[in-house]
Design a protein around this motif. Structure first.
Motif, PDB file in Angstrom:
ATOM      1  N   GLY A 167      -3.878  -2.239   2.396  1.00 47.12           N
ATOM      2  CA  GLY A 167      -3.094  -2.274   1.176  1.00 47.12           C
ATOM      3  C   GLY A 167      -1.727  -2.888   1.427  1.00 47.12           C
ATOM      4  N   ASP A 168      -1.228  -3.642   0.461  1.00 42.98           N
ATOM      5  CA  ASP A 168       0.089  -4.263   0.558  1.00 42.98           C
ATOM      6  C   ASP A 168       1.137  -3.212   0.193  1.00 42.98           C
ATOM      7  N   GLU A 170       4.452  -3.291   0.754  1.00 46.73           N
ATOM      8  CA  GLU A 170       5.826  -3.735   0.522  1.00 46.73           C
ATOM      9  C   GLU A 170       6.288  -3.629  -0.932  1.00 46.73           C
ATOM     10  N   PRO A 171       5.471  -4.037  -1.931  1.00 48.94           N
ATOM     11  CA  PRO A 171       5.971  -3.927  -3.308  1.00 48.94           C
ATOM     12  C   PRO A 171       6.368  -2.502  -3.688  1.00 48.94           C
ATOM     13  N   GLY A 172       5.532  -1.528  -3.361  1.00 52.81           N
ATOM     14  CA  GLY A 172       5.838  -0.143  -3.695  1.00 52.81           C
ATOM     15  C   GLY A 172       7.026   0.396  -2.927  1.00 52.81           C
ATOM     16  N   MET A 295      -1.076   3.967  -3.802  1.00 48.40           N
ATOM     17  CA  MET A 295      -1.989   2.995  -3.205  1.00 48.40           C
ATOM     18  C   MET A 295      -3.322   3.059  -3.947  1.00 48.40           C
ATOM     19  N   GLU A 322      -8.034 -10.382  -1.719  1.00 44.17           N
ATOM     20  CA  GLU A 322      -6.615 -10.090  -1.850  1.00 44.17           C
ATOM     21  C   GLU A 322      -6.381  -8.589  -1.643  1.00 44.17           C
ATOM     22  N   PRO A 323      -5.377  -8.231  -0.861  1.00 43.61           N
ATOM     23  CA  PRO A 323      -5.153  -6.801  -0.592  1.00 43.61           C
ATOM     24  C   PRO A 323      -4.698  -6.059  -1.842  1.00 43.61           C
ATOM     25  N   PRO A 324      -5.141  -4.829  -2.022  1.00 43.65           N
ATOM     26  CA  PRO A 324      -4.646  -4.015  -3.131  1.00 43.65           C
ATOM     27  C   PRO A 324      -3.139  -3.817  -3.001  1.00 43.65           C
ATOM     28  N   VAL A 325      -2.440  -3.805  -4.120  1.00 50.50           N
ATOM     29  CA  VAL A 325      -0.977  -3.778  -4.123  1.00 50.50           C
ATOM     30  C   VAL A 325      -0.459  -2.397  -4.518  1.00 50.50           C
ATOM     31  N   SER A 326       0.541  -1.923  -3.790  1.00 48.38           N
ATOM     32  CA  SER A 326       1.158  -0.625  -4.062  1.00 48.38           C
ATOM     33  C   SER A 326       2.182  -0.731  -5.186  1.00 48.38           C
ATOM     34  N   ARG A 327       2.478   0.427  -5.785  1.00 48.10           N
ATOM     35  CA  ARG A 327       3.543   0.473  -6.805  1.00 48.10           C
ATOM     36  C   ARG A 327       4.135   1.871  -6.837  1.00 48.10           C
TER      37      ARG A 327
END
Length: 339
Positions: A167-168, A170-172, A295, A322-327
């Protein structure tokens, strides 16, 4: 006796391929082709065989199936800690993807112990077509050894030359640091996870990089057990350090901190802002509800199994995932820094 009659089964015994053949009026070899290799025989005959198998509640033996095909129809999923709520999302996503493709998912757990994980992997690899390691505690050499034996995909773990779904974060994390900074916190403590956790180290690196970019000091406290009972141990250290905000490696640790703070008469978030990671089931049941970096755990399990199936099928042209993105999910456990 004809071939279709086959051996008789005793009372209470499971139906055999011979029983299915007799009911469908075909040879046992036809039953085998119909159930193991759909589309290879006449559609009406195949439908008749499947109807007979369903009526008798006949189930394919995966070990017998593996003899002619080389495949068992089973996948392994080895988990670091089955009691951690974040595992539930991964398991559900993996199970749904496996079932969609006609595979059975077999679970094993390492209890955060690399030796137990190695033993489980060694045992399970002998009887599955491929394996997913979720949050593996193995070192790179061990992972590569198992990857050389069977198709293997990692979740939330990076290892050179081995497929992984990560999971990415960085955004979260960027949203979380910005959120706390806006609330007046110019210093954040990251309560790290266990030493063998690649993801804990990765999150620490990203939090420190984001903090440097946003002008927020980051202190790392750890390693720690990723469990509820870390709260009473960690809280005195955080208080002694004068921390006003903490980001925990996972939600379970964050919830442990909230509980420990309550027992000490502290008010969250007035005395300490707490942010978790994962957004597990129950993260909003705490008092106050937990602010956390979410996540997409279901997606991680789903994507890992799909990538594993592509490897099993030899699909080298499978598209890059594409990796799932955190928030960030803002709830009640984060607030303004005390003055």
């Amino acid at each position: 006796m004809s071939n279709a009659d086959g051996p008789r089964r005793g009372p209470g015994s499971a139906p055999t391929i011979y029983d299915v053949a007799k009911l469908a009026g075909v040879n046992p070899s036809t039953v085998s082709r119909a159930l193991n290799s759909p589309g290879r025989i006449n559609a009406k005959t195949e439908a008749r065989v499947r109807a007979a198998a369903e009526e008798l509640r006949y189930r394919l033996n995966p070990m017998a199936r593996a003899l002619p095909t080389g495949k068992t129809g089973t996948l392994g999923l080895i988990l670091s800690d089955i009691t951690n709520p974040m595992i539930a999302g991964i398991v559900r996503g993996a199970q749904q993807a496996a079932a969609e493709h006609g595979y059975t998912l077999v679970l094993a757990e390492s209890q955060e112990d690399s030796e137990l994980e190695s033993t489980a992997a060694d045992r399970i690899l002998r009887s599955v077509d491929g394996v997913v390691l979720a949050a593996s505690r193995l070192d790179d050499a061990q992972i590569q050894q198992f990857a050389d034996e069977r198709p293997l995909v990692l979740i939330n773990r990076d290892s050179d030359g081995v497929d992984s779904v990560i999971g990415d974060v960085e955004p979260g994390i960027d949203e979380a640091v910005a959120h706390l900074h806006l609330l007046g916190h110019d210093r954040i403590v990251y309560l790290s996870g266990p030493t063998q956790s690649w993801m804990s180290r990765h999150r620490a690196e990203v939090i420190q990089a984001v903090g440097a970019r946003r002008g927020v000091a980051i202190d790392v406290v750890g390693p720690n057990r990723p469990t509820l009972d870390i709260g009473p141990e960690a809280l005195p250290r955080l208080v002694a350090a004068g921390a006003t905000a903490v980001m925990a490696y996972n939600d379970v640790m964050a919830i442990g901190l909230i509980r420990a703070a309550g027992h000490q008469g502290m008010v969250i978030p007035d005395d300490l802002s707490i942010v978790g990671f994962d957004d597990v089931f129950g993260a909003d049941f705490t008092s106050p509800p937990l602010t956390t970096v979410q996540m997409p755990l279901l997606n991680l399990g789903d994507l890992a199994v799909r990538r594993l199936l592509a490897k099993i099928d030899g699909d080298t042209a499978a598209p890059k995932i594409e990796p799932p993105v955190s928030r960030l999910i803002i709830r009640g456990s984060s607030g303004r820094a005390r003055v």
